[in-house]
Scaffold this active site. Sequence first.
Site, mmCIF file in Angstrom:
data_model
loop_
_atom_site.group_PDB
_atom_site.id
_atom_site.type_symbol
_atom_site.label_atom_id
_atom_site.label_comp_id
_atom_site.label_asym_id
_atom_site.label_seq_id
_atom_site.Cartn_x
_atom_site.Cartn_y
_atom_site.Cartn_z
ATOM 1 N N THR A 1 0.835 -1.201 0.000
ATOM 2 C CA THR A 1 0.000 0.000 0.000
ATOM 3 C C THR A 1 0.872 1.255 0.000
ATOM 4 O OG1 THR A 1 -1.934 1.009 1.060
ATOM 5 C CG2 THR A 1 -0.344 -0.020 2.538
ATOM 6 N N LYS B 1 3.891 1.234 -3.608
ATOM 7 C CA LYS B 1 3.433 0.423 -4.747
ATOM 8 C C LYS B 1 4.375 0.524 -5.958
ATOM 9 C CE LYS B 1 -1.453 0.532 -3.464
ATOM 10 N NZ LYS B 1 -2.826 0.836 -3.843
ATOM 11 N N ASN C 1 0.208 -3.921 -6.132
ATOM 12 C CA ASN C 1 -0.487 -3.948 -4.831
ATOM 13 C C ASN C 1 -0.628 -5.371 -4.287
ATOM 14 O OD1 ASN C 1 -2.638 -5.057 -6.329
ATOM 15 N ND2 ASN C 1 -4.159 -4.080 -5.021
ATOM 16 N N GLY D 1 -6.352 13.609 -8.816
ATOM 17 C CA GLY D 1 -5.207 12.886 -8.251
ATOM 18 C C GLY D 1 -4.439 12.208 -9.363
ATOM 19 N N ALA D 2 -3.136 12.054 -9.156
ATOM 20 C CA ALA D 2 -2.303 11.495 -10.229
ATOM 21 C C ALA D 2 -1.264 10.520 -9.679
ATOM 22 C CB ALA D 2 -1.622 12.637 -10.987
ATOM 23 N N GLY D 3 -1.623 9.819 -8.604
ATOM 24 C CA GLY D 3 -0.707 8.840 -8.016
ATOM 25 C C GLY D 3 -1.030 7.423 -8.471
ATOM 26 N N ALA E 1 -3.207 5.202 -7.340
ATOM 27 C CA ALA E 1 -4.627 4.856 -7.481
ATOM 28 C C ALA E 1 -5.167 5.421 -8.795
ATOM 29 C CB ALA E 1 -5.427 5.393 -6.294
HETATM 30 P P1 NAP Z 1 -0.396 8.549 -4.024
HETATM 31 O O1 NAP Z 1 0.308 7.688 -5.018
HETATM 32 O O2 NAP Z 1 0.357 9.114 -2.871
HETATM 33 O O3 NAP Z 1 -1.090 9.747 -4.858
HETATM 34 C C1 NAP Z 1 -1.930 10.674 -4.208
HETATM 35 C C2 NAP Z 1 -2.403 11.745 -5.177
HETATM 36 O O4 NAP Z 1 -3.244 12.637 -4.435
HETATM 37 C C3 NAP Z 1 -1.310 12.619 -5.769
HETATM 38 O O5 NAP Z 1 -1.732 13.114 -7.012
HETATM 39 C C4 NAP Z 1 -1.214 13.746 -4.743
HETATM 40 O O6 NAP Z 1 -0.735 14.960 -5.252
HETATM 41 C C5 NAP Z 1 -2.663 13.937 -4.402
HETATM 42 N N1 NAP Z 1 -2.835 14.518 -3.079
HETATM 43 C C6 NAP Z 1 -2.366 14.023 -1.898
HETATM 44 N N2 NAP Z 1 -2.741 14.823 -0.884
HETATM 45 C C7 NAP Z 1 -3.435 15.841 -1.430
HETATM 46 C C8 NAP Z 1 -4.061 16.992 -0.909
HETATM 47 N N3 NAP Z 1 -4.080 17.251 0.402
HETATM 48 N N4 NAP Z 1 -4.675 17.852 -1.767
HETATM 49 C C9 NAP Z 1 -4.693 17.591 -3.099
HETATM 50 N N5 NAP Z 1 -4.091 16.507 -3.660
HETATM 51 C C10 NAP Z 1 -3.490 15.652 -2.833
HETATM 52 O O7 NAP Z 1 -1.615 7.753 -3.351
HETATM 53 P P2 NAP Z 1 -2.508 6.631 -4.069
HETATM 54 O O8 NAP Z 1 -1.887 5.292 -3.912
HETATM 55 O O9 NAP Z 1 -2.829 7.111 -5.437
HETATM 56 O O10 NAP Z 1 -3.806 6.638 -3.126
HETATM 57 C C11 NAP Z 1 -4.726 7.713 -3.160
HETATM 58 C C12 NAP Z 1 -5.932 7.370 -2.281
HETATM 59 O O11 NAP Z 1 -6.646 6.278 -2.874
HETATM 60 C C13 NAP Z 1 -5.558 6.916 -0.863
HETATM 61 O O12 NAP Z 1 -6.458 7.499 0.042
HETATM 62 C C14 NAP Z 1 -5.769 5.425 -0.870
HETATM 63 O O13 NAP Z 1 -6.148 4.907 0.386
HETATM 64 C C15 NAP Z 1 -6.932 5.322 -1.870
HETATM 65 N N6 NAP Z 1 -6.966 3.993 -2.489
HETATM 66 C C16 NAP Z 1 -8.081 3.241 -2.258
HETATM 67 C C17 NAP Z 1 -8.166 1.968 -2.800
HETATM 68 C C18 NAP Z 1 -9.404 1.148 -2.536
HETATM 69 O O14 NAP Z 1 -9.349 -0.073 -2.689
HETATM 70 N N7 NAP Z 1 -10.511 1.766 -2.176
HETATM 71 C C19 NAP Z 1 -7.121 1.452 -3.575
HETATM 72 C C20 NAP Z 1 -6.011 2.262 -3.788
HETATM 73 C C21 NAP Z 1 -5.944 3.525 -3.224
HETATM 74 P P3 NAP Z 1 0.829 15.380 -5.174
HETATM 75 O O15 NAP Z 1 1.498 14.651 -6.274
HETATM 76 O O16 NAP Z 1 0.780 16.834 -5.342
HETATM 77 O O17 NAP Z 1 1.300 14.938 -3.796
#
Ligand code: NAP
Length: 266
Positions: free
Chosen positions: A62, A66, A87, A127-129, A131
């Site tokens: 997680t 990842k 994942n 968002g661009a991470g 997920a």
């Molecule tokens: P990540 O790789 O860290 O990417 C996060 C993204 O959100 C980036 O684009 C980041 O922008 C942006 N961001 C973070 N904090 C922010 C804020 N305060 N304001 C605006 N943008 C913000 O994380 P991820 O793996 O993509 O996960 C994102 C979310 O999806 C998490 O909450 C995770 O728990 C959830 N998720 C859920 C599932 C599910 O099964 N339901 C599966 C996967 C993920 P920057 O580049 O500017 O930091």
Amino acid sequence: MPPTRLVLIGDPVSHSLSPKFQSAAIDAAGLGVKYEAMKVSSADLEQVAQSLLDESAGGNVTVPHKTAFSRLCGERTATAERTGAVNTFWTRDGKLVGDNTDVAGFDAAARELLGEIPPGVKVAVIGAGGAAAAVLAAVEGWPGAKVRLFSRTLERSEKLAERFADFVRVDSALQTALAGATLVVNATPIGMTDDSVPLETEHLPRDSVVLDLVYRPGGTALTRAAHGAGHRAADGRTMLIEQGARSFEKWFGFAPDKRLMRAALG
Ligand code: NAP
């Protein structure tokens, strides 16, 4: 051979519900395998991956590992290659094999919310991470679908969109990205630890549907606000269960009881 030990690698992992619902399904199936959360720093990730390989373990990965873990796998499925993120992993022939079940998990959650996916559906992704990459890899399979991508760091959206250029356009303003969308996806962690929201519902197009990937007992502030404004909306619990069920199948070769998994989420 199914793994005899399963771990969830993350930092921090305290918010994750995976050990709870995976353990419920594992115990119900009488598999006698432990699934434990393991807090791993980025500095230790390579060494931990090697010791997991040595003991033929499997598990999930997680935030924030990842992408880095994907590079440590000796073999990746096509989905893991497409997203650049892993994942789910297991060991085979002396190698760590990495997969990404978030893609199918998102697809299932979107279908539950939308019913059939309308041809040419317009999707806004915030968002661009990792997920968001899984969302794009799923939407790639939807005929004629188009995505408008917004994140607070424009360079990160542009880098991600480059890999999905046929159907993804980057917007530098959130409101532009939302315009005309049928499905709006929050792929940021906003709302995970408090009641903050990634958008104001007045900016949602009429009849749009909101899928928040963040999961919280009782739903997120975004899903509550969207419901209040008359939109269909769901938080990330269905995606969580669906990705987890697919991980379980990869490890053990049969499907878990998803109703039990869902009940364990509370
Ligand atoms: P990540 O790789 O860290 O990417 C996060 C993204 O959100 C980036 O684009 C980041 O922008 C942006 N961001 C973070 N904090 C922010 C804020 N305060 N304001 C605006 N943008 C913000 O994380 P991820 O793996 O993509 O996960 C994102 C979310 O999806 C998490 O909450 C995770 O728990 C959830 N998720 C859920 C599932 C599910 O099964 N339901 C599966 C996967 C993920 P920057 O580049 O500017 O930091």
